[in-house]
Scaffold this active site. Sequence first.
Site, mmCIF file in Angstrom:
data_model
loop_
_atom_site.group_PDB
_atom_site.id
_atom_site.type_symbol
_atom_site.label_atom_id
_atom_site.label_comp_id
_atom_site.label_asym_id
_atom_site.label_seq_id
_atom_site.Cartn_x
_atom_site.Cartn_y
_atom_site.Cartn_z
ATOM 1 N N GLU A 170 -95.681 27.258 68.879
ATOM 2 C CA GLU A 170 -94.275 26.811 68.973
ATOM 3 C C GLU A 170 -93.374 27.933 69.494
ATOM 4 O O GLU A 170 -92.257 28.139 69.027
ATOM 5 C CB GLU A 170 -93.802 26.218 67.643
ATOM 6 C CG GLU A 170 -94.685 25.029 67.285
ATOM 7 C CD GLU A 170 -94.069 24.001 66.398
ATOM 8 O OE1 GLU A 170 -92.849 23.892 66.370
ATOM 9 O OE2 GLU A 170 -94.853 23.313 65.734
HETATM 10 C C1 LIG Z 1 -103.905 26.586 67.003
HETATM 11 C C2 LIG Z 1 -102.927 26.227 68.057
HETATM 12 C C3 LIG Z 1 -102.192 25.056 67.937
HETATM 13 C C4 LIG Z 1 -101.287 24.694 68.941
HETATM 14 N N1 LIG Z 1 -100.632 23.483 68.859
HETATM 15 C C5 LIG Z 1 -99.937 23.027 69.943
HETATM 16 C C6 LIG Z 1 -99.442 21.695 69.992
HETATM 17 O O1 LIG Z 1 -99.567 20.923 69.033
HETATM 18 N N2 LIG Z 1 -98.831 21.270 71.123
HETATM 19 C C7 LIG Z 1 -98.647 22.080 72.200
HETATM 20 O O2 LIG Z 1 -98.085 21.627 73.192
HETATM 21 N N3 LIG Z 1 -99.099 23.372 72.175
HETATM 22 C C8 LIG Z 1 -99.741 23.850 71.086
HETATM 23 N N4 LIG Z 1 -100.242 25.142 71.067
HETATM 24 C C9 LIG Z 1 -99.990 26.015 72.193
HETATM 25 C C10 LIG Z 1 -99.086 27.184 71.871
HETATM 26 O O3 LIG Z 1 -97.761 26.753 71.679
HETATM 27 C C11 LIG Z 1 -99.241 28.201 72.988
HETATM 28 O O4 LIG Z 1 -100.530 28.789 72.837
HETATM 29 C C12 LIG Z 1 -98.174 29.281 72.985
HETATM 30 O O5 LIG Z 1 -96.924 28.717 73.306
HETATM 31 C C13 LIG Z 1 -98.465 30.435 73.936
HETATM 32 O O6 LIG Z 1 -98.884 29.972 75.187
HETATM 33 P P1 LIG Z 1 -100.235 30.598 75.832
HETATM 34 O O7 LIG Z 1 -101.299 30.493 74.813
HETATM 35 O O8 LIG Z 1 -100.460 29.937 77.138
HETATM 36 O O9 LIG Z 1 -99.920 32.110 76.040
HETATM 37 P P2 LIG Z 1 -99.085 32.828 77.313
HETATM 38 O O10 LIG Z 1 -97.893 32.014 77.571
HETATM 39 O O11 LIG Z 1 -100.097 32.962 78.404
HETATM 40 O O12 LIG Z 1 -98.741 34.183 76.693
HETATM 41 C C14 LIG Z 1 -99.650 35.269 76.594
HETATM 42 C C15 LIG Z 1 -98.878 36.493 76.081
HETATM 43 O O13 LIG Z 1 -97.824 36.835 77.015
HETATM 44 C C16 LIG Z 1 -96.586 36.867 76.342
HETATM 45 N N5 LIG Z 1 -95.512 36.393 77.224
HETATM 46 C C17 LIG Z 1 -95.522 35.297 78.030
HETATM 47 N N6 LIG Z 1 -94.328 35.173 78.650
HETATM 48 C C18 LIG Z 1 -93.550 36.185 78.209
HETATM 49 C C19 LIG Z 1 -92.195 36.594 78.468
HETATM 50 N N7 LIG Z 1 -91.399 35.907 79.285
HETATM 51 N N8 LIG Z 1 -91.732 37.697 77.834
HETATM 52 C C20 LIG Z 1 -92.527 38.401 77.000
HETATM 53 N N9 LIG Z 1 -93.798 38.060 76.714
HETATM 54 C C21 LIG Z 1 -94.303 36.966 77.306
HETATM 55 C C22 LIG Z 1 -96.752 35.922 75.156
HETATM 56 O O14 LIG Z 1 -95.801 36.181 74.135
HETATM 57 C C23 LIG Z 1 -98.178 36.212 74.740
HETATM 58 O O15 LIG Z 1 -98.215 37.356 73.938
HETATM 59 C C24 LIG Z 1 -101.098 25.543 70.047
HETATM 60 C C25 LIG Z 1 -101.822 26.740 70.142
HETATM 61 C C26 LIG Z 1 -102.743 27.069 69.188
HETATM 62 C C27 LIG Z 1 -103.559 28.320 69.344
#
Ligand SMILES: Cc1cc2nc3c(=O)[nH]c(=O)nc-3n(C[C@H](O)[C@H](O)[C@H](O)COP(=O)(O)OP(=O)(O)OC[C@H]3O[C@@H](n4cnc5c(N)ncnc54)[C@H](O)[C@@H]3O)c2cc1C
Length: 379
Positions: A363
């Site tokens: 989230e």
């Molecule tokens: C167990 C679990 C349940 C989930 N449930 C849902 C769900 O129900 N529905 C849904 O839609 N999603 C869900 N998610 C997805 C979750 O919201 C995303 O994993 C999360 O938003 C991060 O996206 P990403 O994994 O692609 O990481 P990325 O966006 O690729 O980020 C990787 C790293 O880069 C950093 N980063 C990225 N952009 C920036 C920036 N602009 N400034 C600084 N740092 C940055 C991030 O903070 C992180 O540390 C779930 C994820 C998990 C693991």
Amino acid sequence: MNFQLSEEHQQLREMVRDFAENEVAPTAKERDEEARFDREIWDKMAELGLTGIPWPEEYGGAGFDYLAYVIAVEELSRVCASTGVTLSAHTSLAGWPVYKFGTEEQKQKYLRPMAEGKKIGAYCLTEPGSGSDAGAMKTTAVLDGNEYVINGSKIFITNGGIADIYIVFALTNPEEKTRGVSAFIVESSFPGFQVGKKEDKMGIRSSPTAEIIFDNCRVPKENLLGEEGQGFKIAMQTLDGGRNGIAAQAVGIAQGALDAAVEYAKNREQFGKPIAANQGVSFKLADMATAVEASRLLTYQAAWLESNGLPYGKASAMAKLMAGDTAMKVTTDAVQIFGGYGYTKEYPVERFMRDAKITQIYEGTQEIQRVVISRMLLK
Ligand SMILES: Cc1cc2nc3c(=O)[nH]c(=O)nc-3n(C[C@H](O)[C@H](O)[C@H](O)COP(=O)(O)OP(=O)(O)OC[C@H]3O[C@@H](n4cnc5c(N)ncnc54)[C@H](O)[C@@H]3O)c2cc1C
């Protein structure tokens, strides 16, 4: 200003705590090991009216408020963070957008069975190539007669596979980017809806997380949620409230770890006295308790703001940031207080520590919370 919970809120807390300790805690360890969701626990939550706490009675809800809802998520998470997030995703991420943006018919058809716990909800925003940058989604929805045809895939969907109703975000006008995103209510029985890979996770293991695939998935036109092009706004506003559910989950996890650490520190003896008699341990407990209380206050404040129709986006991002970091720190400290035993599966603190990590990621990661908060400060 009144910091005392109303009698109704206190009664709800006692009821959920009793349920959590007697019906959820006994199998939490085993469900974590087996990565198993227990529908019976969900059905009991429905019987207690926990599956629709903030929704009006006319939509099958308990007619309570967001404060009551976060108290319930906190109490469940105090013993089992998976059960806490099952309820949080169902309520904040699936029920909320239908309540706020749905037509009367959509509310009766979808919010009511979700509130009554007969159906479970989920929220599909994240894709393999778009997490924090959710606006870069690739999933499309094309109108074909009286139906939209959705193609694409979503990953990491909480309640994926166990849910019946999915709030799905897709591009109806790819050129318009975020202004071309629309929201849809998709039933798992619709043709072309598929559940893909189920994630094997570090923590919240009895909360299913799955890939959802839309292969020419046909969705009736009347299942458009809000208007075409409003989807990104719906997705972001939904997360504003959802974050507070995660803050509540984090507070619950941290409280569970703190309770266990206090008990252990009073009973474990080394050098002829309880380890709690050392300030190195008791000061750690004091810091843990202070951080938990500060996180709880921020969380309750955000819930109170939402319940009273006041802006809560910044408060909710702050609550999630503070509570997520607190959960991680407090659970790590709890493992430290348990020493070698804390590192084993004999005690629940290692599970709390594994469960806490996700509250810093989903989230909106902690970094994204800082983006949200700093944007509001600097605008
Ligand atoms: C167990 C679990 C349940 C989930 N449930 C849902 C769900 O129900 N529905 C849904 O839609 N999603 C869900 N998610 C997805 C979750 O919201 C995303 O994993 C999360 O938003 C991060 O996206 P990403 O994994 O692609 O990481 P990325 O966006 O690729 O980020 C990787 C790293 O880069 C950093 N980063 C990225 N952009 C920036 C920036 N602009 N400034 C600084 N740092 C940055 C991030 O903070 C992180 O540390 C779930 C994820 C998990 C693991």
